[in-house]
Design an enzyme around this catalytic site. Structure first.
Site, short mmCIF file in Angstrom:
data_model
loop_
_atom_site.label_atom_id
_atom_site.label_comp_id
_atom_site.label_asym_id
_atom_site.label_seq_id
_atom_site.Cartn_x
_atom_site.Cartn_y
_atom_site.Cartn_z
CD GLU A 1 -2.85 1.31 2.32
OE1 GLU A 1 -2.74 0.58 3.32
OE2 GLU A 1 -3.82 2.07 2.12
CB CYS B 1 -7.42 2.90 3.96
SG CYS B 1 -7.93 1.98 5.40
CG ASN C 1 -8.79 -2.48 2.07
OD1 ASN C 1 -8.18 -3.56 2.16
ND2 ASN C 1 -8.60 -1.52 2.95
CD GLU C 2 -9.52 -2.93 7.52
OE1 GLU C 2 -9.63 -1.74 7.86
OE2 GLU C 2 -8.53 -3.63 7.79
#
Ligand code: AHR
Length: 679
Positions: free
Chosen positions: A71, A266, A387-388
């Site tokens: 990331e 993120c 993603n999350e």
């Protein structure tokens, strides 16, 4: 009844880098392994018996198990892996001259930011130098990312887009300078035309300077406009233009990652949809790439974009695992949702990405890949949607992506997120939903204290096996102060023995985050630390490396009869450790390419543990073996720029191994033993 000889292990030598191994094997003398004998509970010498069933192979090990999570956090891209040395080269930061300092030794001269005749629509702003006097400097100095590191004798490639106005026929003077103005390298560019053109200049650094800066200036009357002012070292990874920092790629290459997950994290989601990651902005000529603000508080030039990520994966033999935004921004930061009726554009982005990676060169997006320099496909097999993310709004958006992608590309394995929860009702709900919609791979994230990892070594032992696989997409042990120390690495390694034993279910796993630029980071701990000149692996890095480079292909079942510390009396009588604590975490496998039996073991205790190792079955032991050991005297020990290998693996050659032998696992250690097969 077969009897085997309990052979005292003979350690032959110590290996590289001048690192001396202590003798790690028990010297128990010749003694028979009874095969049925219980652990010698009265003896502090034997901590347990490990029995490995070499002819009862367990499930195959996922060859995708160990990869990396990349990331752009902690300046992992700009200022990090991406080798560009100039910060804000395009003047597109909100503070247009961020990273730049003006030099104006002329009274009436001007340095202004304009957007009237831009390079292109994505790169509108440029700097205009309006000079009135001859012989006096007018220009800018770039600070780089906390300075520009130059090495004596090394070449740097300077490029700039420039155009002239008002009959300027002077030269653009380019210099590498230090903080007191000393010049370490220079050159000049003349013949600047009234139309935007790219100019290239090679500069040799005369000295090594960790805090150099780049100065561009004119000293003749007239006007010059400048944009995309760029400086790259010539020794990028593979010597590529718009390349990557070689030492950092080499750190990744050493991990031999099975996959690279990118670009986050993120940043895929964005603070809001306004800065959600759009892969289409990140390909093609860098001049055309649209800069984006980064959710972690800085800018992404996108000079390192999807083409470069795919290329990096190919270079390292890693499968690309891109993650796309699922039509919602970061839920931890207050989610924004793309209305369902407007989701098509985002779904189309995902479909186009698959075509960009895999499509024929005459397809709309495959042709762009070819135009970018790679006619061959990139063999994309995996794609993460979100993603999350979690909850109903995510699930209905995921489902729209899923049906569109599966209809057109049924072979692509889709990854869905579990959200921030890795346990409890939200997690269970997410998992049930994922199973019900036919998600191929379910992505779970765990940032927890070391103790959690020990307690969850067997997390996946009891999971029902179905069609869905698990991706432990982000995990790291966060101990006191979130230090990158041995304590964290031991806990992660213990947990990884559980992942490996369950790798029929756990298809992939990656530590997170990957990079940390020292003094510029937003998140600790991380796997690799770097500054502008150096880098080092943390103890966690070495755990990842030890596991991924000793994967094996088949699980071998094992039994470990551990001797736990039974009482306070035993503790006070000289045995260290904690009462009732399991002390050794183990995974065993077979590597059919080499024939080796591989034992991975983690000793979390502050005392060495001697284990009797029994190889049951028809495995013919050659007598030879090798142990790779990561340990240190204090679990709080860390690596640093000053001591990059304070906690790093050492190799020990083993000899005299039989089908039963003893081995002493050091206190606070991760050990990988390879036992050679006799052919
Ligand atoms: O790894 C750092 C962050 O942790 C990632 O961006 C996010 O997915 C998680 O919350």
């Amino acid at each position: 009844m077969r009897t085997t000889i309990f052979v005292s292990l003979l350690l032959v030598l110590t290996l590289p880098l001048g690192l001396t191994s202590t003798v790690g094997a028990a010297d128990a003398g010749s003694e028979e392994c009874s095969g049925t004998r219980a652990v010698r509970t009265q003896s502090a010498e034997c901590s347990g018996i490990l029995t490995i069933k070499t002819d009862e192979p367990g499930p195959p090990i996922s060859q995708m198990l160990y990869g990396v999570f990349y990331e752009d956090i902690n300046y992992a891209a700009d200022g990090g892996l991406y080798a560009e040395l100039v910060r804000n080269r395009s003047f597109e930061h909100l503070r247009r001259l961020e990273g730049w300092q003006r030099i104006n030794n002329q009274g009436q001269a001007k340095i202004v930011i304009e957007d009237e005749s831009p390079l292109n629509e994505n790169n509108r702003h440029y700097v205009k130098l309006v000079s009135c006097e001859a012989g006096k400097d007018l220009g800018l100095i770039n600070q780089g990312y906390d300075g520009i590191a130059t090495s004596r004798g090394k070449d740097y490639e300077f490029t700039v887009y420039a155009r002239s106005e008002n009959g300027f026929d002077g030269e653009l003077l380019v210099s590498l300078i230090d903080s007191s103005g000393g010049v370490w390298g220079e050159g000049s560019i003349g013949g600047i035309t009234p139309e935007w053109q790219k100019y290239i200049l090679r500069i040799k650094a005369m000295e090594t300077c960790h805090q150099a800066r780049l100065m561009v200036r004119i000293n003749q009357p007239g006007t010059v406009c400048l944009d995309m002012i760029s400086l790259f070292p010539s020794d990028t990874w593979q010597g590529r233009a718009n390349g990557l920092r070689k030492d950092l790629v080499e750190m990744l290459a050493e991990l031999k990652p099975a996959f690279i997950r990118f670009p986050g994290g993120c940043i895929v989601e964005g603070n809001g949809m306004i800065n959600a990651y759009r892969w289409k902005d990140t390909i093609g000529d860098v001049v055309l790439r649209k800069l984006n603000s980064n959710l972690w508080g800085y800018y992404q030039s996108y000079g390192l974009g999807f083409y470069e990520y795919f290329q990096l994966c190919e270079d390292l033999g890693a499968k690309p695992v891109p993650i796309v935004n699922a039509g919602l921004s970061c839920q931890v930061r207050g989610a924004q949702y793309v209305p369902i009726e407007e989701l098509d554009e985002w779904v189309q982005d995902a479909l186009d990405l698959i075509e960009y990676a895999n499509g024929p060169v005459d397809s709309p997006w495959g042709s762009k890949r070819a135009a970018n320099g790679h006619p061959e496909p990139f063999d994309l097999e995996y794609l993460g949607i979100g993603n999350e993310n979690w909850g109903h709004e995510y699930h209905r958006r995921y489902e729209a992506f899923h049906s569109a992608i599966k209809e057109r590309y049924p072979e692509i394995k889709l990854i869905a997120g579990s959200g921030v929860a890795y346990t409890g009702p939200d997690y269970q709900l997410a998992k049930q939903w994922a199973e019900s919609v036919g998600v191929d791979i379910f992505d779970e994230h765990m940032y927890c204290p070391p103790e959690w990892f020990y307690e969850n070594v067997d997390r996946y032992d009891g999971y029902a096996r179905g069609d869905m696989r698990i991706f432990v997409g982000e995990y790291a042990a966060h101990g006191e102060g979130s230090r990158n120390n041995l304590e964290a690495a031991l806990a992660e390694a213990a947990f990884m023995t559980g992942l490996e034993r369950n790798s029929d279910l756990v298809h992939m796993a990656s530590y997170a985050p990957l990079f940390n630029k020292a003094d510029s980071s937003q998140w600790v701990p991380d796997l690799i630390w770097f500054d502008n000149t150096d880098c080092y692996g943390t103890p966690s890095y070495y755990v990842q490396k030890m596991f991924s480079t000793n994967l094996g292909d088949t699980i071998l079942p094992h039994e470990y009869q551990a001797r736990t510390i039974a009482s306070q009396a035993e503790l006070t009588s000289g045995t260290s450790g904690e009462i009732g604590k399991e002390a050794l975490f183990i995974a065993c496998s077979r590597d059919h390419d080499t024939g080796d039996v591989i034992i991975k073991a983690v000793n979390r205790l502050d005392r060495a543990q001697t284990v009797e190792i029994r190889l049951e079955g028809d495995f013919a032991v050659s007598g030879q073996g090798r142990a790779e050991v990561l340990t240190s005297t204090d679990p709080r020990d860390e690596n640093s720029f000053a001591e990059p290998r304070k906690v790093a693996p050492v190799l020990r050659e083993l000899a005299g191994l039989g089908s039963c032998f003893s081995y002493t696992f050091d206190a606070y250690s991760v050990t990988v033993i390879r036992i050679k097969h006799q052919y």
